[in-house]
Design an enzyme around this catalytic site. Structure first.
Site, PDB file in Angstrom:
ATOM      1  N   CYS A   1       0.818  -1.217   0.000  1.00 44.13           N
ATOM      2  CA  CYS A   1       0.000   0.000   0.000  1.00 44.13           C
ATOM      3  C   CYS A   1       0.853   1.270   0.000  1.00 44.13           C
ATOM      4  CB  CYS A   1      -0.876   0.038   1.243  1.00 44.13           C
ATOM      5  SG  CYS A   1      -1.838  -1.439   1.471  1.00 44.13           S
TER       6      CYS A   1
ATOM      7  N   ARG B   1       5.044  -0.305  -6.068  1.00 47.77           N
ATOM      8  CA  ARG B   1       5.025  -1.061  -4.821  1.00 47.77           C
ATOM      9  C   ARG B   1       4.034  -2.217  -4.873  1.00 47.77           C
ATOM     10  NH1 ARG B   1       7.266   1.838  -0.664  1.00 47.77           N
ATOM     11  NH2 ARG B   1       6.026   0.683   0.829  1.00 47.77           N
TER      12      ARG B   1
ATOM     13  N   TRP C   1      -3.294  -2.645  -1.307  1.00 48.97           N
ATOM     14  CA  TRP C   1      -2.957  -4.031  -1.623  1.00 48.97           C
ATOM     15  C   TRP C   1      -3.768  -4.861  -0.635  1.00 48.97           C
ATOM     16  CZ3 TRP C   1      -0.459  -8.456   0.312  1.00 48.97           C
ATOM     17  CH2 TRP C   1       0.060  -9.326  -0.648  1.00 48.97           C
TER      18      TRP C   1
ATOM     19  N   ASN D   1      -1.820   2.300   5.890  1.00 47.44           N
ATOM     20  CA  ASN D   1      -0.971   1.161   5.528  1.00 47.44           C
ATOM     21  C   ASN D   1      -0.740   0.366   6.803  1.00 47.44           C
ATOM     22  OD1 ASN D   1      -0.727   2.336   3.048  1.00 47.44           O
ATOM     23  ND2 ASN D   1       1.424   2.901   3.259  1.00 47.44           N
ATOM     24  N   GLY D   2      -0.751  -0.962   6.697  1.00 52.96           N
ATOM     25  CA  GLY D   2      -0.512  -1.777   7.893  1.00 52.96           C
ATOM     26  C   GLY D   2      -1.724  -2.619   8.211  1.00 52.96           C
TER      27      GLY D   2
ATOM     28  N   GLU E   1      18.998 -17.801  -6.744  1.00 53.46           N
ATOM     29  CA  GLU E   1      18.569 -16.465  -7.161  1.00 53.46           C
ATOM     30  C   GLU E   1      18.114 -16.483  -8.627  1.00 53.46           C
ATOM     31  OE1 GLU E   1      17.625 -13.820  -6.007  1.00 53.46           O
ATOM     32  OE2 GLU E   1      17.924 -12.288  -7.530  1.00 53.46           O
TER      33      GLU E   1
ATOM     34  N   LYS F   1      14.384 -15.379  -9.830  1.00 57.18           N
ATOM     35  CA  LYS F   1      14.121 -14.289 -10.776  1.00 57.18           C
ATOM     36  C   LYS F   1      13.235 -14.787 -11.907  1.00 57.18           C
ATOM     37  CE  LYS F   1      15.079 -11.620  -9.225  1.00 57.18           C
ATOM     38  NZ  LYS F   1      15.602 -10.917  -8.097  1.00 57.18           N
TER      39      LYS F   1
ATOM     40  N   GLU G   1       9.536 -15.455 -10.638  1.00 50.80           N
ATOM     41  CA  GLU G   1       8.717 -14.319 -10.207  1.00 50.80           C
ATOM     42  C   GLU G   1       8.294 -13.417 -11.358  1.00 50.80           C
ATOM     43  OE1 GLU G   1      10.458 -11.517  -7.419  1.00 50.80           O
ATOM     44  OE2 GLU G   1      12.429 -11.971  -8.201  1.00 50.80           O
TER      45      GLU G   1
ATOM     46  N   HIS H   1      20.450 -37.473  -6.055  1.00 56.31           N
ATOM     47  CA  HIS H   1      19.734 -37.968  -4.878  1.00 56.31           C
ATOM     48  C   HIS H   1      18.226 -37.746  -5.000  1.00 56.31           C
ATOM     49  CE1 HIS H   1      23.490 -38.835  -2.919  1.00 56.31           C
ATOM     50  NE2 HIS H   1      23.920 -37.608  -3.168  1.00 56.31           N
TER      51      HIS H   1
HETATM   52  C1  F6R Z   1      12.909 -10.802  -5.476  1.00 56.35           C
HETATM   53  C2  F6R Z   1      12.540  -9.764  -4.545  1.00 56.35           C
HETATM   54  C3  F6R Z   1      12.074 -10.166  -3.190  1.00 56.35           C
HETATM   55  C4  F6R Z   1      12.746  -9.267  -2.145  1.00 56.35           C
HETATM   56  C5  F6R Z   1      12.204  -9.557  -0.747  1.00 56.35           C
HETATM   57  C6  F6R Z   1      12.899  -8.728   0.308  1.00 56.35           C
HETATM   58  O1  F6R Z   1      13.336 -10.283  -6.689  1.00 56.35           O
HETATM   59  O2  F6R Z   1      12.618  -8.615  -4.865  1.00 56.35           O
HETATM   60  O3  F6R Z   1      12.321 -11.503  -2.933  1.00 56.35           O
HETATM   61  O4  F6R Z   1      14.120  -9.490  -2.221  1.00 56.35           O
HETATM   62  O5  F6R Z   1      10.837  -9.305  -0.717  1.00 56.35           O
HETATM   63  O6  F6R Z   1      12.768  -7.360   0.058  1.00 56.35           O
HETATM   64  P1  F6R Z   1      13.700  -6.321   0.773  1.00 56.35           P
HETATM   65  O7  F6R Z   1      15.086  -6.524   0.246  1.00 56.35           O
HETATM   66  O8  F6R Z   1      13.144  -4.984   0.420  1.00 56.35           O
HETATM   67  O9  F6R Z   1      13.651  -6.603   2.247  1.00 56.35           O
END
Ligand code: F6R
Length: 607
Positions: free
Chosen positions: A2, A27, A73, A99-100, A482, A486, A489, A505
């Site tokens: 949010c 966001r 959100w 927010n929250g 990683e 990527k 996602e 295994h």
């Molecule tokens: C993946 C990604 C998320 C963030 C995770 C932590 O590409 O962006 O997995 O890495 O949500 O976010 P931060 O680093 O802002 O705490």
């Protein structure tokens, strides 16, 4: 997640509110709304959908010089017009954006309903609008009504509150969710993220948890929940306004991938000491003697931050020979962790807002542990909660998927490991080797980025599969994790990461022409082992895309991307760069919303 914006000043508020909300789109959100205090009361407009939908829905006569806005959100209740913020009280005099999460919303709802309040949404936030209204009798200042309402609330919040009867002010409050005031010339701005403000002002004030502010066109007053005035000095946002644009790239993600050489240079800037072959990290707040007493390092982060932490743990173990381990902060915080005095805890977060990581930091501190932050966003909640740390200086990261912040985090860990190592037993010669390796990284990254066209072609060819396997050994395993993260996602292609050594295994059963493998094959002491694994995959008709320092025999692979060789400890960082482009171009080939992948948000500010 949010986002909040607010404006008070001589101009029409709506233009700023809509532009500010658009700046917060990255966001992640599912609905948006605005409210302004007009001459004859509040005007509210809110819709399910994008900020563009909201802009189209705002009527021409929607005018007022004091206003609040929100991108939502969904947490309590589905995305809908009714559940979008701002929420108002029954008489439509008070409007709230939030927010929250209000944890005791159900109980408060029942109490208010018993008093005859009829709710128009399923949200926790609406409770707050009714509570503020209940406390704002004749002659009561809005800030006092808000304080009284917040006194009944359990949970986290960043809020902005508008009262049609007191349009000369907006009241904001923060507890676990950021609120930033932006100082203008006879006008004031509010946002939950400086991204919404930087075009209007660089002078900002970050509220602390437990603080409120009354914001008027000509200034602000900050105070605590028990009405004690506190003084807050403005600070200057040092990120360039231009960093918030796509600068001609098709997506923020591509721009941020290409910004990595410059981001790495900034993370390294002023921190390398060639004379003593070490790194200087002014913000650690730990001297050499205190650092020598550390026996273990525990790194905490979520998602890509956790994987960057895994690379960091390997760097610390290799260079400083101190046991180091990375764990998801989201798990750590719930398992009643043992906190040791001689362990250094390191929290990793690009946004500095991730709720699970923040909660892990708070748990460690509550138990007397010492926490450093490796954080990109200056002044963020996690940065401020930590005892010291390293800022990444990677610049704002707008695309939901982390790329440049990931790389800069690994650089920050390399600096920490070098600093630690030179305090322990890392030789000056090895120190010099790492310093030189770090300095060469930006050019190595530039070289990899030149292969973009080839990577794009491969990505389009491989994107057409239901899934992909990513494998790497020891230093290569976090790279595989990683890389898989990527890809899944942003392209929604299923991807699994395994240590190459573990393939036989179990997951070898999955290998077939339909499940290609991305194999990390650095030219290191495990090269032969990796080549054996490639042979085992090929024997099962698996297709292989190798990321390597030199192309393996043709019979072992289908394709290869060659990356420049750095120092072995730093190689993982470079092996990861082609995987970012691979994910980007796979997502592009599949027509995905690259910068805003479905179901995801940039800052995960809820549990
Ligand atoms: C993946 C990604 C998320 C963030 C995770 C932590 O590409 O962006 O997995 O890495 O949500 O976010 P931060 O680093 O802002 O705490």
């Amino acid at each position: 997640m949010c986002g909040i914006v607010a404006y008070i000043g001589p101009k029409d508020a709506t233009a700023f509110l809509l532009e500010g909300l658009q700046r917060l789109e990255y966001r992640g959100y599912d609905s948006a709304g605005v409210a302004v205090a007009a001459k004859n009361g509040l005007k509210v407009c809110k819709v399910k959908g994008r900020v563009a939908d909201l802009a189209a829905a705002v009527p021409a006569r929607f005018k007022g010089t004091t206003g609040i806005g929100h991108t939502r959100w969904a947490t309590h209740g589905v995305p809908s017009d009714a559940n979008a913020h701002p929420h108002t009280d029954v008489s439509e005099r008070i409007a709230v954006v939030h927010n929250g999460i209000i944890e005791n919303a159900d109980q408060l709802r029942a109490l208010l309903a018993a008093d005859g309040v009829v709710f128009t949404s399923e949200t926790d936030t609406e409770v707050l609008a009714h509570l503020v209204a209940a406390h704002s009798g004749e002659g009561v200042e809005l800030e006092d009504a808000v304080r009284a309402a917040l006194g009944q609330i359990v949970g986290t919040y960043g809020i902005a509150v508008l009262d049609a009867r007191q349009p000369d002010r907006i009241v904001v409050a923060r507890n676990g969710s950021p609120i930033v005031l932006g100082l203008g010339e006879k006008e004031m701005f509010v946002a939950s993220d400086v991204a919404a403000l930087v075009r209007y002002t660089r002078q900002v004030v970050h509220l602390e948890d437990g603080e409120l502010a009354t914001v008027r066109a000509d200034g602000f007053r900050t105070f605590t929940e028990d009405a004690r005035t506190v003084t807050r000095q403005p600070s200057t946002v040092d990120w360039e306004v231009a960093s918030y644009d796509t600068a001609g790239y098709q997506h923020y993600l591509l721009k941020e991938i290409h910004e990595q050489p410059a981001a790495v240079e900034r993370t390294l800037s002023g921190r390398l000491d060639e004379r003593f072959a070490t790194a200087h990290l002014g913000g650690l707040n730990l001297d050499a003697r205190e650092l020598r007493e550390i026996r273990r390092v525990k790194i905490l982060g979520c998602g890509s931050a956790y994987y960057a932490g895994e690379m960091g743990a390997q760097l610390i173990e290799e260079l400083a020979r101190i046991p180091a381990h990375s764990e998801p902060a989201s798990e750590f915080r719930y398992r009643n962790p043992v906190i040791e005095a001689d362990t250094l805890y390191v929290a990793v977060s690009q946004s500095g807002e991730t709720y699970d990581t923040l909660a892990a930091v708070q748990e460690i501190k509550r138990k007397g542990g010492r926490v450093l932050g490796v954080v990109n966003t200056v002044g963020s909640a996690i940065a401020r909660e930590c005892d010291g740390g390293i800022y990444l200086h990677a610049g704002p990261e707008i695309s939901v998927a982390s790329t440049k912040a990931f790389t800069s985090t690994v650089i920050a860990f390399a600096l920490l490991a070098l600093h630690f190592g030179r305090i322990h037993d890392l030789s000056p010669a090895d120190g010099r080797r790492i310093v030189a390796g770090l300095k060469a990284l930006p050019d190595h990254i530039r070289e990899i980025l030149k292969q973009e066209e080839q990577i794009a072609e491969l990505a389009a060819a491989y994107a057409d599969n239901a899934g992909m396997m990513f494998i790497g050994r020891t230093r290569g395993y976090p790279v595989a994790r990683e890389g898989a993260q990527k890809l899944k996602e942003i392209s929604y292609v299923h991807a699994e990461a395994y240590p190459a050594s573990e393939l036989k295994h179990g997951p070898l059963a999955l290998i077939s022409p339909e499940l290609p493998t991305v194999a990390l094959v650095p030219d290191d002491e495990l090269l032969d082992k990796n080549l054996t694994t490639l042979g085992e995959i090929k024997a099962r008709s698996g297709r292989i895309l190798a990321i390597a320092h030199r192309t393996p025999e043709a019979k072992l692979i289908d394709h290869c991307l060659v990356v420049p060789k750095s120092e072995p400890e730093l190689d993982p960082l470079l092996l990861n760069i082609p995987l970012q482009l691979l994910a980007y171009y796979a997502a592009l080939a599949l027509g995905r919303d690259v910068d805003k992948p479905r179901n995801l948000a940039k800052s995960v500010t809820v549990e």
